[in-house]
Motif scaffolding. Sequence first.
Motif, mmCIF file in Angstrom:
data_model
loop_
_atom_site.group_PDB
_atom_site.id
_atom_site.type_symbol
_atom_site.label_atom_id
_atom_site.label_comp_id
_atom_site.label_asym_id
_atom_site.label_seq_id
_atom_site.Cartn_x
_atom_site.Cartn_y
_atom_site.Cartn_z
ATOM 1 N N LYS A 143 36.982 49.801 45.528
ATOM 2 C CA LYS A 143 37.187 48.681 44.602
ATOM 3 C C LYS A 143 38.637 48.242 44.673
ATOM 4 O O LYS A 143 39.528 49.095 44.709
ATOM 5 N N TRP A 144 38.855 46.933 44.704
ATOM 6 C CA TRP A 144 40.214 46.389 44.705
ATOM 7 C C TRP A 144 40.197 45.254 43.675
ATOM 8 O O TRP A 144 39.849 44.113 43.988
ATOM 9 N N GLN A 145 40.499 45.593 42.440
ATOM 10 C CA GLN A 145 40.368 44.640 41.333
ATOM 11 C C GLN A 145 41.748 44.358 40.741
ATOM 12 O O GLN A 145 42.487 45.296 40.442
ATOM 13 N N PHE A 146 42.051 43.083 40.535
ATOM 14 C CA PHE A 146 43.383 42.687 40.085
ATOM 15 C C PHE A 146 43.337 41.881 38.786
ATOM 16 O O PHE A 146 42.518 40.967 38.648
ATOM 17 N N ALA A 147 44.267 42.210 37.882
ATOM 18 C CA ALA A 147 44.580 41.283 36.784
ATOM 19 C C ALA A 147 45.485 40.214 37.384
ATOM 20 O O ALA A 147 46.322 40.516 38.233
ATOM 21 N N VAL A 148 45.309 38.970 36.929
ATOM 22 C CA VAL A 148 46.144 37.878 37.442
ATOM 23 C C VAL A 148 46.972 37.319 36.282
ATOM 24 O O VAL A 148 46.430 36.997 35.214
ATOM 25 N N LEU A 149 48.276 37.254 36.497
ATOM 26 C CA LEU A 149 49.199 36.777 35.456
ATOM 27 C C LEU A 149 49.987 35.577 35.962
ATOM 28 O O LEU A 149 50.336 35.515 37.148
ATOM 29 N N VAL A 150 50.247 34.657 35.038
ATOM 30 C CA VAL A 150 51.127 33.518 35.325
ATOM 31 C C VAL A 150 52.201 33.521 34.249
ATOM 32 O O VAL A 150 51.872 33.548 33.051
ATOM 33 N N ASP A 151 53.434 33.505 34.657
ATOM 34 C CA ASP A 151 54.564 33.594 33.713
ATOM 35 C C ASP A 151 54.365 34.763 32.729
ATOM 36 O O ASP A 151 54.586 34.613 31.524
ATOM 37 N N GLY A 152 53.880 35.883 33.235
ATOM 38 C CA GLY A 152 53.726 37.082 32.412
ATOM 39 C C GLY A 152 52.490 37.103 31.535
ATOM 40 O O GLY A 152 52.222 38.093 30.855
ATOM 41 N N GLU A 153 51.710 36.015 31.551
ATOM 42 C CA GLU A 153 50.528 35.929 30.672
ATOM 43 C C GLU A 153 49.255 36.172 31.493
ATOM 44 O O GLU A 153 49.106 35.614 32.599
ATOM 45 N N LEU A 154 48.355 36.999 30.939
ATOM 46 C CA LEU A 154 47.078 37.238 31.623
ATOM 47 C C LEU A 154 46.266 35.946 31.641
ATOM 48 O O LEU A 154 46.031 35.339 30.591
ATOM 49 N N VAL A 155 45.824 35.522 32.843
ATOM 50 C CA VAL A 155 45.019 34.295 32.940
ATOM 51 C C VAL A 155 43.622 34.557 33.483
ATOM 52 O O VAL A 155 42.728 33.722 33.333
ATOM 53 N N GLY A 156 43.422 35.702 34.155
ATOM 54 C CA GLY A 156 42.107 35.967 34.723
ATOM 55 C C GLY A 156 42.149 37.128 35.679
ATOM 56 O O GLY A 156 43.003 38.019 35.561
ATOM 57 N N SER A 157 41.255 37.105 36.627
ATOM 58 C CA SER A 157 41.106 38.262 37.508
ATOM 59 C C SER A 157 40.483 37.857 38.831
ATOM 60 O O SER A 157 39.763 36.848 38.912
ATOM 61 N N CYS A 158 40.762 38.643 39.851
ATOM 62 C CA CYS A 158 40.003 38.533 41.090
ATOM 63 C C CYS A 158 39.948 39.915 41.716
ATOM 64 O O CYS A 158 40.801 40.766 41.425
ATOM 65 N N GLY A 159 38.936 40.143 42.524
ATOM 66 C CA GLY A 159 38.839 41.459 43.132
ATOM 67 C C GLY A 159 37.625 41.576 44.017
ATOM 68 O O GLY A 159 36.845 40.623 44.173
ATOM 69 N N THR A 160 37.507 42.754 44.618
ATOM 70 C CA THR A 160 36.373 43.018 45.491
ATOM 71 C C THR A 160 35.792 44.391 45.181
ATOM 72 O O THR A 160 36.474 45.261 44.637
ATOM 73 N N ILE A 161 34.534 44.537 45.569
ATOM 74 C CA ILE A 161 33.879 45.847 45.489
ATOM 75 C C ILE A 161 33.179 46.082 46.816
ATOM 76 O O ILE A 161 32.511 45.181 47.356
ATOM 77 N N ARG A 162 33.382 47.274 47.356
ATOM 78 C CA ARG A 162 32.873 47.599 48.688
ATOM 79 C C ARG A 162 31.355 47.710 48.691
ATOM 80 O O ARG A 162 30.761 48.207 47.722
#
Length: 178
Positions: free
Chosen positions: A68-87
């Motif tokens: 699993k490679w799952q990421f929190a995504v932040l813009v200017d330090g603020e959580l905006v969403g996520s992207c990632g993969t699962i094998r």
Amino acid sequence: MNDFLGIELSTERCRLRPWRMEDIPLIPPVANTRDISWNTSFLFPHPFDEAAAERMVYWARKGAGEDKWQFAVLVDGELVGSCGTIRGTDVEAHTARVGYWLGPAHWGKGLATEMVAELVRYMRDHTPIEQLTASCFGWNPASRRVLEKTGFRQEGLRRGVVRKWGKLTDLWIYGLLL
Ligand SMILES: CC(C)(COP(=O)(O)OP(=O)(O)OC[C@H]1O[C@@H](n2cnc3c(N)ncnc32)[C@H](O)[C@@H]1OP(=O)(O)O)[C@@H](O)C(=O)NCCC(=O)NCCS
């Protein structure tokens, strides 16, 4: 600590880093909307409360950097969403399935394209995964466009296999050789 959990990726506007336990209370204010759940599997519930956020973060961290490679995504330090993969498993273990979402306040600015492009680059350069797969509901042209803009090609269409909240739609299947 697993090496993966310490990494951080950046794009022009986004920071991508693995999920942390302290993210849990920050997730519902972004994720608690039918607008996201409508376009995702039942694993992304609505309402999306703190218990759902906790389940998501525990899930994302279990096997992180291995299957699993799952990421929190932040813009200017603020959580905006996520992207990632699962094998994938079994004969599909050289592939991984991609998923992503953004809080609706952040739609329409090219952020998904930016974060998914970086996810693809990371998977290509730093993991043993050889192919990515993705799928979108028939009523989600924005997501299809994100995949097309990041190099995915449509590989198939499964008619009427999705039923969400009583409504049927098709599942568009995409792939990308890394
Ligand atoms: C899908 C999602 C991630 C897109 O995020 P975003 O940051 O708005 O996407 P981008 O701005 O990078 O790109 C969206 C593209 O879709 C296009 N688009 C948006 N709405 C569209 C529509 N109704 N019909 C056709 N194209 C559309 C945009 O014009 C843009 O393409 P362009 O750059 O060629 O103009 C976001 O809407 C989301 O989180 N949705 C809910 C969860 C979800 O659907 N996840 C994916 C599951 S497969």
